[in-house]
Design a protein around this motif. Structure first.
Motif, PDB file in Angstrom:
ATOM      1  N   UNK A 108      11.200  58.684  35.890  1.00  0.00           N
ATOM      2  CA  UNK A 108      11.393  58.725  37.345  1.00  0.00           C
ATOM      3  C   UNK A 108      11.906  60.082  37.838  1.00  0.00           C
ATOM      4  N   UNK A 109      12.003  61.041  36.917  1.00  0.00           N
ATOM      5  CA  UNK A 109      12.483  62.385  37.223  1.00  0.00           C
ATOM      6  C   UNK A 109      13.897  62.373  37.822  1.00  0.00           C
ATOM      7  N   UNK A 110      14.727  61.499  37.281  1.00  0.00           N
ATOM      8  CA  UNK A 110      16.116  61.374  37.731  1.00  0.00           C
ATOM      9  C   UNK A 110      17.056  61.953  36.678  1.00  0.00           C
ATOM     10  N   UNK A 111      16.750  63.188  36.304  1.00  0.00           N
ATOM     11  CA  UNK A 111      17.501  63.891  35.267  1.00  0.00           C
ATOM     12  C   UNK A 111      18.211  65.094  35.877  1.00  0.00           C
ATOM     13  N   UNK A 112      19.399  65.365  35.419  1.00  0.00           N
ATOM     14  CA  UNK A 112      20.173  66.526  35.881  1.00  0.00           C
ATOM     15  C   UNK A 112      19.368  67.811  35.703  1.00  0.00           C
ATOM     16  N   UNK A 113      19.389  68.660  36.720  1.00  0.00           N
ATOM     17  CA  UNK A 113      18.565  69.870  36.715  1.00  0.00           C
ATOM     18  C   UNK A 113      18.847  70.777  35.518  1.00  0.00           C
ATOM     19  N   UNK A 114      20.112  70.926  35.139  1.00  0.00           N
ATOM     20  CA  UNK A 114      20.454  71.800  34.018  1.00  0.00           C
ATOM     21  C   UNK A 114      19.869  71.305  32.698  1.00  0.00           C
ATOM     22  N   UNK A 145      29.776  72.604  35.461  1.00  0.00           N
ATOM     23  CA  UNK A 145      30.265  73.007  36.786  1.00  0.00           C
ATOM     24  C   UNK A 145      29.687  72.117  37.892  1.00  0.00           C
ATOM     25  N   UNK A 146      28.390  71.860  37.837  1.00  0.00           N
ATOM     26  CA  UNK A 146      27.729  71.083  38.883  1.00  0.00           C
ATOM     27  C   UNK A 146      27.859  69.579  38.695  1.00  0.00           C
ATOM     28  N   UNK A 147      27.981  69.139  37.451  1.00  0.00           N
ATOM     29  CA  UNK A 147      28.042  67.705  37.205  1.00  0.00           C
ATOM     30  C   UNK A 147      26.650  67.087  37.172  1.00  0.00           C
ATOM     31  N   UNK A 148      26.572  65.802  36.843  1.00  0.00           N
ATOM     32  CA  UNK A 148      25.268  65.159  36.670  1.00  0.00           C
ATOM     33  C   UNK A 148      24.617  64.680  37.969  1.00  0.00           C
ATOM     34  N   UNK A 149      23.316  64.488  37.900  1.00  0.00           N
ATOM     35  CA  UNK A 149      22.593  63.799  38.963  1.00  0.00           C
ATOM     36  C   UNK A 149      22.777  62.309  38.717  1.00  0.00           C
ATOM     37  N   UNK A 150      23.188  61.573  39.742  1.00  0.00           N
ATOM     38  CA  UNK A 150      23.397  60.146  39.551  1.00  0.00           C
ATOM     39  C   UNK A 150      23.200  59.407  40.875  1.00  0.00           C
ATOM     40  N   UNK A 151      23.196  58.096  40.778  1.00  0.00           N
ATOM     41  CA  UNK A 151      23.005  57.256  41.964  1.00  0.00           C
ATOM     42  C   UNK A 151      24.357  56.941  42.585  1.00  0.00           C
ATOM     43  N   UNK A 152      24.520  57.335  43.838  1.00  0.00           N
ATOM     44  CA  UNK A 152      25.736  57.043  44.597  1.00  0.00           C
ATOM     45  C   UNK A 152      25.305  56.250  45.831  1.00  0.00           C
ATOM     46  N   UNK A 153      25.676  54.993  45.864  1.00  0.00           N
ATOM     47  CA  UNK A 153      25.175  54.129  46.932  1.00  0.00           C
ATOM     48  C   UNK A 153      23.700  53.877  46.710  1.00  0.00           C
ATOM     49  N   UNK A 154      22.881  54.307  47.668  1.00  0.00           N
ATOM     50  CA  UNK A 154      21.424  54.150  47.545  1.00  0.00           C
ATOM     51  C   UNK A 154      20.726  55.482  47.303  1.00  0.00           C
ATOM     52  N   UNK A 155      21.507  56.544  47.116  1.00  0.00           N
ATOM     53  CA  UNK A 155      20.929  57.883  46.974  1.00  0.00           C
ATOM     54  C   UNK A 155      21.137  58.450  45.576  1.00  0.00           C
ATOM     55  N   UNK A 156      20.190  59.289  45.174  1.00  0.00           N
ATOM     56  CA  UNK A 156      20.327  60.042  43.914  1.00  0.00           C
ATOM     57  C   UNK A 156      20.740  61.455  44.290  1.00  0.00           C
ATOM     58  N   UNK A 157      21.985  61.792  43.994  1.00  0.00           N
ATOM     59  CA  UNK A 157      22.535  63.093  44.367  1.00  0.00           C
ATOM     60  C   UNK A 157      23.378  63.666  43.217  1.00  0.00           C
ATOM     61  N   UNK A 158      23.864  64.882  43.437  1.00  0.00           N
ATOM     62  CA  UNK A 158      24.801  65.507  42.499  1.00  0.00           C
ATOM     63  C   UNK A 158      26.156  65.549  43.213  1.00  0.00           C
ATOM     64  N   UNK A 159      26.933  64.473  43.109  1.00  0.00           N
ATOM     65  CA  UNK A 159      28.148  64.330  43.920  1.00  0.00           C
ATOM     66  C   UNK A 159      29.272  65.310  43.612  1.00  0.00           C
ATOM     67  N   UNK A 160      29.235  65.914  42.434  1.00  0.00           N
ATOM     68  CA  UNK A 160      30.331  66.804  42.035  1.00  0.00           C
ATOM     69  C   UNK A 160      29.954  68.277  42.119  1.00  0.00           C
ATOM     70  N   UNK A 161      28.822  68.561  42.757  1.00  0.00           N
ATOM     71  CA  UNK A 161      28.273  69.921  42.741  1.00  0.00           C
ATOM     72  C   UNK A 161      29.215  70.958  43.336  1.00  0.00           C
ATOM     73  N   UNK A 212      32.106  56.709  41.045  1.00  0.00           N
ATOM     74  CA  UNK A 212      31.180  56.767  42.173  1.00  0.00           C
ATOM     75  C   UNK A 212      29.726  56.830  41.700  1.00  0.00           C
ATOM     76  N   UNK A 213      29.526  57.295  40.438  1.00  0.00           N
ATOM     77  CA  UNK A 213      28.177  57.302  39.859  1.00  0.00           C
ATOM     78  C   UNK A 213      27.905  55.919  39.257  1.00  0.00           C
ATOM     79  N   UNK A 214      27.105  55.142  39.956  1.00  0.00           N
ATOM     80  CA  UNK A 214      26.834  53.773  39.490  1.00  0.00           C
ATOM     81  C   UNK A 214      25.678  53.702  38.496  1.00  0.00           C
ATOM     82  N   UNK A 215      24.861  54.733  38.490  1.00  0.00           N
ATOM     83  CA  UNK A 215      23.695  54.762  37.587  1.00  0.00           C
ATOM     84  C   UNK A 215      23.293  56.205  37.307  1.00  0.00           C
ATOM     85  N   UNK A 216      22.939  56.572  36.093  1.00  0.00           N
ATOM     86  CA  UNK A 216      23.022  55.824  34.827  1.00  0.00           C
ATOM     87  C   UNK A 216      24.478  55.497  34.453  1.00  0.00           C
ATOM     88  N   UNK A 217      24.647  54.499  33.644  1.00  0.00           N
ATOM     89  CA  UNK A 217      25.968  54.055  33.254  1.00  0.00           C
ATOM     90  C   UNK A 217      26.679  55.142  32.433  1.00  0.00           C
TER      91      UNK A 217
END
Length: 204
Positions: free
Chosen positions: A40-46, A108-124, A139-144
């Motif tokens: 699903x291309x839901x992988x951290x950019x780094x 530094x940027x942190x992972x890409x994860x699901x927060x609420x209904x969005x896939x974002x990098x919340x710690x960027x 706050x990152x509900x997915x991936x576990x």
């Protein structure tokens, strides 16, 4: 220490470090041990930059092979072989620096994860402060456990790349000594030839 023995030691050490680096990068593609996120291309950019696989893996593994063979096959007596080891060690340094840079960015940027209904990098924009605030990881509900997963593996890549930079840097200096000052094998061969000559003279 003999420049050849030093090369042998460095080559042996770089092998597992390169494999660990490549392995960690591959594992990063499968958070929560699932292939779904890659599909699903839901992988951290780094992770996609493949610093551990290309930089700390392939770009270090190839020099490690030559450096090891420099010591194992007696190429340390060959100044051209030692010169080539300097060039390849420099390639190893470049690869390790790339891996180091990607690992730093990943932490530094942190992972890409699901927060609420969005896939974002919340710690960027948290300047890596999130690493100390474990409560914020929830706050990152997915991936576990993705924050723990990513930070752990990127930390390994961080420390491995530092060791690779140090070892490849030492080999560059070691190779330079081998080129300019000769090697212990040169000395050993000279002594061996002198012993043979002396024995021949006495026998005559």
């Amino acid at each position: 220490m003999c420049t050849g023995k030093c090369s042998l030691c460095i080559g042996k050490t770089l092998y597992p470090l390169a494999l660990i680096s490549a392995f960690c990068n591959i594992i990063l593609f499968f958070p929560d041990w699932k292939v779904t996120y890659v599909q699903n291309k839901q992988i951290t950019e780094e992770v996609k930059l493949m610093g551990g696989l290309v930089g700390g893996g392939v770009m270090v593994l190839i020099p490690a092979f030559h450096i090891y063979m420099t010591g194992e096959r007696g190429w340390c007596a060959n100044r051209i072989g030692m010169f080539l080891s300097i060039i390849l060690a420099a390639v190893g340094v470049a690869g390790a620096l790339y891996s180091f840079s990607v690992a730093v960015l990943g932490l530094y940027h942190g992972p890409l994860c699901k927060v609420g209904d969005e896939w974002i990098t919340p710690f960027e924009y948290k300047n890596a402060d999130y690493l100390k605030d474990r409560a914020s990881w929830e706050k990152c509900t997915e991936p576990k456990n993705v924050v723990k997963f990513n930070s752990g593996l990127f930390s390994v890549l961080f420390f491995v790349s530092i060791l690779q930079i140090i070892l490849c840097g030492i080999q560059m200096i070691n190779g330079l000594f081998g080129c300019l000052c000769g090697t212990c094998r040169d000395t050993e061969n000279t002594r061996h030839n002198n012993v043979i000559l002396t024995t021949t003279v006495h026998a005559a």
